[in-house]
Design a protein around this motif. Structure first.
Motif, PDB file in Angstrom:
ATOM      1  N   TYR A 150       0.815  -1.203   0.000  1.00  0.00           N
ATOM      2  CA  TYR A 150       0.000   0.000   0.000  1.00  0.00           C
ATOM      3  C   TYR A 150       0.852   1.258   0.000  1.00  0.00           C
ATOM      4  O   TYR A 150       0.579   2.213  -0.736  1.00  0.00           O
ATOM      5  CB  TYR A 150      -0.945   0.023   1.210  1.00  0.00           C
ATOM      6  CG  TYR A 150      -1.679   1.328   1.321  1.00  0.00           C
ATOM      7  CD1 TYR A 150      -2.678   1.652   0.400  1.00  0.00           C
ATOM      8  CD2 TYR A 150      -1.335   2.258   2.305  1.00  0.00           C
ATOM      9  CE1 TYR A 150      -3.330   2.877   0.459  1.00  0.00           C
ATOM     10  CE2 TYR A 150      -1.987   3.477   2.372  1.00  0.00           C
ATOM     11  CZ  TYR A 150      -2.980   3.779   1.452  1.00  0.00           C
ATOM     12  OH  TYR A 150      -3.619   4.981   1.507  1.00  0.00           O
ATOM     13  N   LYS A 176      -4.818  -1.492   0.183  1.00  0.00           N
ATOM     14  CA  LYS A 176      -4.745  -1.381   1.636  1.00  0.00           C
ATOM     15  C   LYS A 176      -5.421  -2.589   2.291  1.00  0.00           C
ATOM     16  O   LYS A 176      -4.891  -3.202   3.216  1.00  0.00           O
ATOM     17  CB  LYS A 176      -5.442  -0.089   2.078  1.00  0.00           C
ATOM     18  CG  LYS A 176      -5.137   0.305   3.497  1.00  0.00           C
ATOM     19  CD  LYS A 176      -5.635   1.719   3.763  1.00  0.00           C
ATOM     20  CE  LYS A 176      -5.044   2.254   5.049  1.00  0.00           C
ATOM     21  NZ  LYS A 176      -5.427   3.656   5.250  1.00  0.00           N
ATOM     22  N   GLU A 177      -6.576  -2.915   1.745  1.00  0.00           N
ATOM     23  CA  GLU A 177      -7.324  -4.055   2.265  1.00  0.00           C
ATOM     24  C   GLU A 177      -6.518  -5.348   2.110  1.00  0.00           C
ATOM     25  O   GLU A 177      -6.478  -6.184   2.997  1.00  0.00           O
ATOM     26  CB  GLU A 177      -8.641  -4.154   1.500  1.00  0.00           C
ATOM     27  CG  GLU A 177      -9.701  -4.958   2.193  1.00  0.00           C
ATOM     28  CD  GLU A 177     -10.990  -4.899   1.389  1.00  0.00           C
ATOM     29  OE1 GLU A 177     -11.622  -5.948   1.245  1.00  0.00           O
ATOM     30  OE2 GLU A 177     -11.342  -3.809   0.890  1.00  0.00           O
ATOM     31  N   GLU A 227      -3.934  -5.495   4.740  1.00  0.00           N
ATOM     32  CA  GLU A 227      -4.427  -5.687   6.109  1.00  0.00           C
ATOM     33  C   GLU A 227      -5.220  -6.977   6.288  1.00  0.00           C
ATOM     34  O   GLU A 227      -5.479  -7.385   7.410  1.00  0.00           O
ATOM     35  CB  GLU A 227      -5.292  -4.480   6.504  1.00  0.00           C
ATOM     36  CG  GLU A 227      -4.430  -3.244   6.710  1.00  0.00           C
ATOM     37  CD  GLU A 227      -5.239  -1.962   6.770  1.00  0.00           C
ATOM     38  OE1 GLU A 227      -6.476  -2.037   6.665  1.00  0.00           O
ATOM     39  OE2 GLU A 227      -4.621  -0.898   6.917  1.00  0.00           O
ATOM     40  N   ASP A 228      -5.588  -7.584   5.175  1.00  0.00           N
ATOM     41  CA  ASP A 228      -6.376  -8.811   5.228  1.00  0.00           C
ATOM     42  C   ASP A 228      -5.596  -9.899   5.954  1.00  0.00           C
ATOM     43  O   ASP A 228      -4.442 -10.157   5.638  1.00  0.00           O
ATOM     44  CB  ASP A 228      -6.683  -9.250   3.790  1.00  0.00           C
ATOM     45  CG  ASP A 228      -7.567 -10.480   3.754  1.00  0.00           C
ATOM     46  OD1 ASP A 228      -8.141 -10.815   4.804  1.00  0.00           O
ATOM     47  OD2 ASP A 228      -7.675 -11.091   2.690  1.00  0.00           O
ATOM     48  N   ASP A 229      -6.239 -10.528   6.923  1.00  0.00           N
ATOM     49  CA  ASP A 229      -5.497 -11.560   7.655  1.00  0.00           C
ATOM     50  C   ASP A 229      -5.988 -12.972   7.345  1.00  0.00           C
ATOM     51  O   ASP A 229      -5.720 -13.912   8.061  1.00  0.00           O
ATOM     52  CB  ASP A 229      -5.557 -11.293   9.164  1.00  0.00           C
ATOM     53  CG  ASP A 229      -6.989 -11.232   9.653  1.00  0.00           C
ATOM     54  OD1 ASP A 229      -7.906 -11.369   8.831  1.00  0.00           O
ATOM     55  OD2 ASP A 229      -7.177 -11.056  10.869  1.00  0.00           O
ATOM     56  N   LYS A 266       2.603 -10.233   1.556  1.00  0.00           N
ATOM     57  CA  LYS A 266       1.720  -9.105   1.261  1.00  0.00           C
ATOM     58  C   LYS A 266       2.413  -8.152   0.288  1.00  0.00           C
ATOM     59  O   LYS A 266       2.184  -6.961   0.298  1.00  0.00           O
ATOM     60  CB  LYS A 266       1.387  -8.349   2.554  1.00  0.00           C
ATOM     61  CG  LYS A 266       0.693  -9.202   3.588  1.00  0.00           C
ATOM     62  CD  LYS A 266      -0.682  -9.580   3.105  1.00  0.00           C
ATOM     63  CE  LYS A 266      -1.443 -10.269   4.224  1.00  0.00           C
ATOM     64  NZ  LYS A 266      -2.709 -10.812   3.727  1.00  0.00           N
TER      65      LYS A 266
END
Length: 753
Positions: free
Chosen positions: A487, A526-527, A530-532, A544
């Motif tokens: 990101y 961004k998602e 941050e996605d786990d 990532k």
DNA sequence: GGGGGCTATGGGGGG
DNA sequence: CATAGCCCCC
């Protein structure tokens, strides 16, 4: 009563259970539409895991990434979170992930770029120009599909030249030099560190084939249980890869293929039913199961589907049946024009929503070509019905999105010439066409990438400063990429490339839309960061990187995008509908030259595949199936008049609502009775109304207490009318406790005197 | 080097 | 009908 507790296998019928629990050796499952295929796959994998197979040793190849995700979620409900460790995905996405670890072994960077169809065509186009060939004869699209077909059949450029059949065909088509373009194209891709979609398969094959010890054996050991869904749509190359993974000394040949020859609809990209025959030959000890009971659709739909597919000669014998004998017959709607077709479909959707209490998400409109969506969109908007169009121009193929992504591609892989050409002068920085051509020529002559030319050769022309600035800019991006997450890099690139500045200066509505798209691209990244969610296996979980993001979106289709509004009518091509189901399905544009497509009609033996596609389309319907056609429509600037599709004639009257016969020779008489759907579950006969005698009243005259006639519901009594002009009416033919809410502004009612 | 307007032509499905 | 590609002008 048995002491043995409830088992997930209890949810399967006999044959399904056998197919799911036969976990040793090769298995073939022939699965008719709606026969619980997904259920069998799910329980088979759950069963494997319960029998002690390590989830990471299972490879499940599905047709879409969404299908893979759904399947893993279902397995998770049976065996818990370890289900997420199953290797599940499409051929392309799983192989891309493996190649990201192994590509260096076959001469590609692990951060290779994936060229989409546009990139491929652009490379081919440039080669054709450089070879001084005529672009009309060597149309890049045609050349691309020849190359793609060759790759799908494991034919290298060298093998192409000595393949008499291919060479003879090219010669006949006056394109004898395709093999040379293919050779140059392959070299270009390698130089650019790029793979096209076919390469994800082809290079995977090469990787396994050329590295028997380091790589092939590793994956043979890793992927011990193979499950291949939609096997009828695999091509020769895909099957050869499966064989490399399955056939080796000491192998237990644990491969399970699931498919339906009647639903094979992708021969245009190399899929061949021969694979099923070959499978029987390669694994003579295989066990075969046929799933023939359809749980999805009512009898009229199943019978109609059987009638249609019966017109195809070559097929695996099976009899699809259902015990859902209740239901509505299939409705055919004839329209004068494409606009009327859209209107009548929208009207019918309103009607079905009211009568059957359907939600938008229960309804799908399926068409042969994506271009047909427009009229339906317009009509659905008129009624304020929420819809979503799949296919067509996806988010990631919009220009501004591609532009920003091209900067990211170049940052990750500076050899990516297609990305470089896209951004070197966007936003404008005074590097013109002739300069770019010059750079491309230098690159080609010296077997360098364009970036290498920019950085290694001194330019003395007036572009010199601009080129220097561009190189500095990209170097800054590359430096940023070393120490930041996806990101942060993307955001940095968007701000410093000048793209955001340029778009901000455009105050038009389109300009604002483009700006919004850039912002949502950044949000998406961004998602992603941050996605786990757990992906595949631990080795790749934490990746990532921007590189992984770019790969993910290259292989993503519309169907993989998350839904913003879950209650929408679905508009998609019949191809995209494979594997889906809806309570109510509209198959539209059923005309000769459209469905079946004129391409199929002109090029000979493709009618059977069109018929299979129609078969796939109609078997998506659970309860309501509506088939529509228009007598005329605008196609490519002029009015075309097409006959109704031959497929309509292949459904017999006993499965059709009302008395519609299609007589090609005598024209197309108005149907005598317009639709007489029965509500689901009702056994009462409907009162039919002859439209010829029907006179619609002014909606304002409709008052409570009146007896009225509705074209579709028959006679009924108006109970109330509210301020929104919605009338509550109890119809004689329907359940008397169940009033219908009719929107007077759309419905036509005749007052009974 | 960049932009605007005109003409010719394509014409499907998708990872 | 769309749009790619071309030519011409600034």
């Amino acid at each position: 009563m048995s002491e043995v507790g409830y088992s997930y296998l209890d949810e399967l019928n006999d044959i399904q259970r056998q197919a799911a629990s036969c976990i040793d050796g090769p298995v073939m499952v022939i699965a008719g539409p709606g026969s619980g295929k997904t259920r069998v796959l799910t329980y088979r994998i759950a069963h494997l895991i319960n029998k002690g197979v390590i989830p990471g040793n299972i490879l499940a190849l599905t047709f879409t990434n969404k299908a893979a995700r759904d399947m893993k979620d279902r397995i998770e409900r049976v065996v818990g979170s370890k289900a997420q460790r199953v290797w599940a995905g499409t051929f392309h996405s799983l192989f891309a992930r493996i190649l990201r670890v192994e590509a260096h072994r076959i001469g590609y960077p692990n951060d290779f770029t994936i060229y989409d169809t546009d990139d491929t065509k652009s490379v081919i186009s440039e080669i054709i120009t450089q070879m001084n060939l005529d672009k009309k004869v060597y149309a890049p699209g045609v050349v691309r599909s020849r190359i793609s077909a060759a790759k799908s059949n494991l034919i290298t450029p060298k093998a192409y030249i000595i393949n008499d059949e291919l060479m003879a065909y090219d010669k006949m088509a006056r394109r004898p030099l395709i093999h040379l373009i293919y050779e140059k194209y392959a070299a270009r891709c390698l130089r650019a560190g790029a793979m096209d979609f076919d390469d994800l398969l082809l290079q995977m094959f090469r990787l396994l084939y050329q590295n028997p010890d380091q790589v092939r054996e590793k994956y043979q050991r890793q992927l011990q249980y193979l499950i291949v869904d939609d096997f009828q749509d695999t091509n020769y190359l895909q099957y050869e890869i499966l064989k490399l993974l399955t056939i080796y000394s000491g192998s237990r040949n644990n491969i399970c293929i699931v498919g339906d020859d009647a639903q094979s609809i992708y021969s245009f990209r190399g899929a061949t039913i021969e694979n099923i025959l070959q499978f029987e030959h390669d694994f003579p000890e295989l066990q075969t199961f046929k799933l023939e009971q359809n749980y999805r659709s009512t009898q009229f739909i199943v019978e109609a589907a059987n009638e249609v597919i019966h017109h195809n000669k070559r097929q695996i014998q099976k009899k699809i049946w259902t015990d859902r004998i209740e239901g509505n017959k299939i409705k055919i709607i004839k329209a004068a024009t494409e606009t009327e077709e859209g209107k009548r479909v929208a009207d019918t959707i309103i009607e079905q929503k009211n009568r059957f209490n359907l939600q938008n998400k229960d309804i799908a409109i399926l068409y042969r070509t994506n271009g047909q969506s427009r009229v339906f969109e317009e009509q659905l908007r008129r009624y304020n019905i929420q819809y979503r169009v799949y296919g067509g121009l996806s988010f990631y193929s919009r220009k501004e999105v591609k532009d920003l992504i091209a900067y990211m591609r170049l940052t990750i892989n500076d050899k990516d010439d297609e990305a470089l050409k896209r951004v070197i002068n966007y936003p404008r920085r005074g590097i013109g066409e002739s300069t770019i051509d010059n750079i491309a020529q230098l690159a080609d002559d010296n077997d360098l990438s364009m970036w290498e030319v920019l950085t290694k050769i001194e330019f003395n022309n007036r572009s010199r400063k601009s080129i220097g600035d561009f190189v500095t800019l990209i170097r800054a991006f590359k430096a940023k990429a070393v120490k930041s997450n996806a990101y942060e890099i993307a955001d940095y690139i968007a701000r410093n490339s000048g793209i955001i500045e340029l778009l901000k200066s455009d105050k038009s509505i389109e300009g604002l839309g483009r700006m919004e798209n850039i912002i949502s691209l950044l949000d998406g990244i961004k998602e992603f960061v941050e996605d786990d969610e757990i992906q595949l296996n631990e080795e790749m979980d934490k990746d990532k990187s921007l590189s992984t993001f770019l790969q993910t979106i290259s292989l993503m289709t519309d169907a993989d995008q998350k839904e913003e509004n879950p209650d929408t009518v679905t508009l998609m091509s019949a191809h995209s509908a494979k594997g889906l189901e809806f309570k109510s399905v509209f198959v539209v544009g059923l005309e000769e030259n459209l469905f079946p497509s004129y391409m199929a009609l002109s090029e000979g033996n493709q009618i059977d595949e069109e018929r299979r596609l129609f078969y796939v389309a109609i078997t998506r319907a659970e309860e309501l199936l509506t088939l529509t056609y228009a007598n005329s429509r605008y196609q490519y600037g002029s009015m075309r008049y097409n006959d109704p599709s031959r497929f309509l004639e292949e459904i017999t009257d006993k499965n059709l609502d009302s008395i519609i016969s299609i007589h090609k020779k005598e024209g197309f008489p108005e149907p005598k009775i317009l639709g007489n759907f029965r509500p689901l579950g009702s056994k009462k006969p409907m009162i039919s109304v002859n439209p010829g005698d029907f006179v619609a009243a002014d909606p304002k005259q409709i008052k409570p207490g009146m007896e009225v006639i509705h074209l579709k519901f028959g006679q009924g009594k108006v109970i109330s009318v509210d301020e929104r002009m919605v009338a509550s009416i109890v119809f004689d033919g329907l359940d008397e406790n169940q009033d219908k809410r009719i929107m007077l502004q759309f419905a036509k009612l005749q007052i009974v005197e």
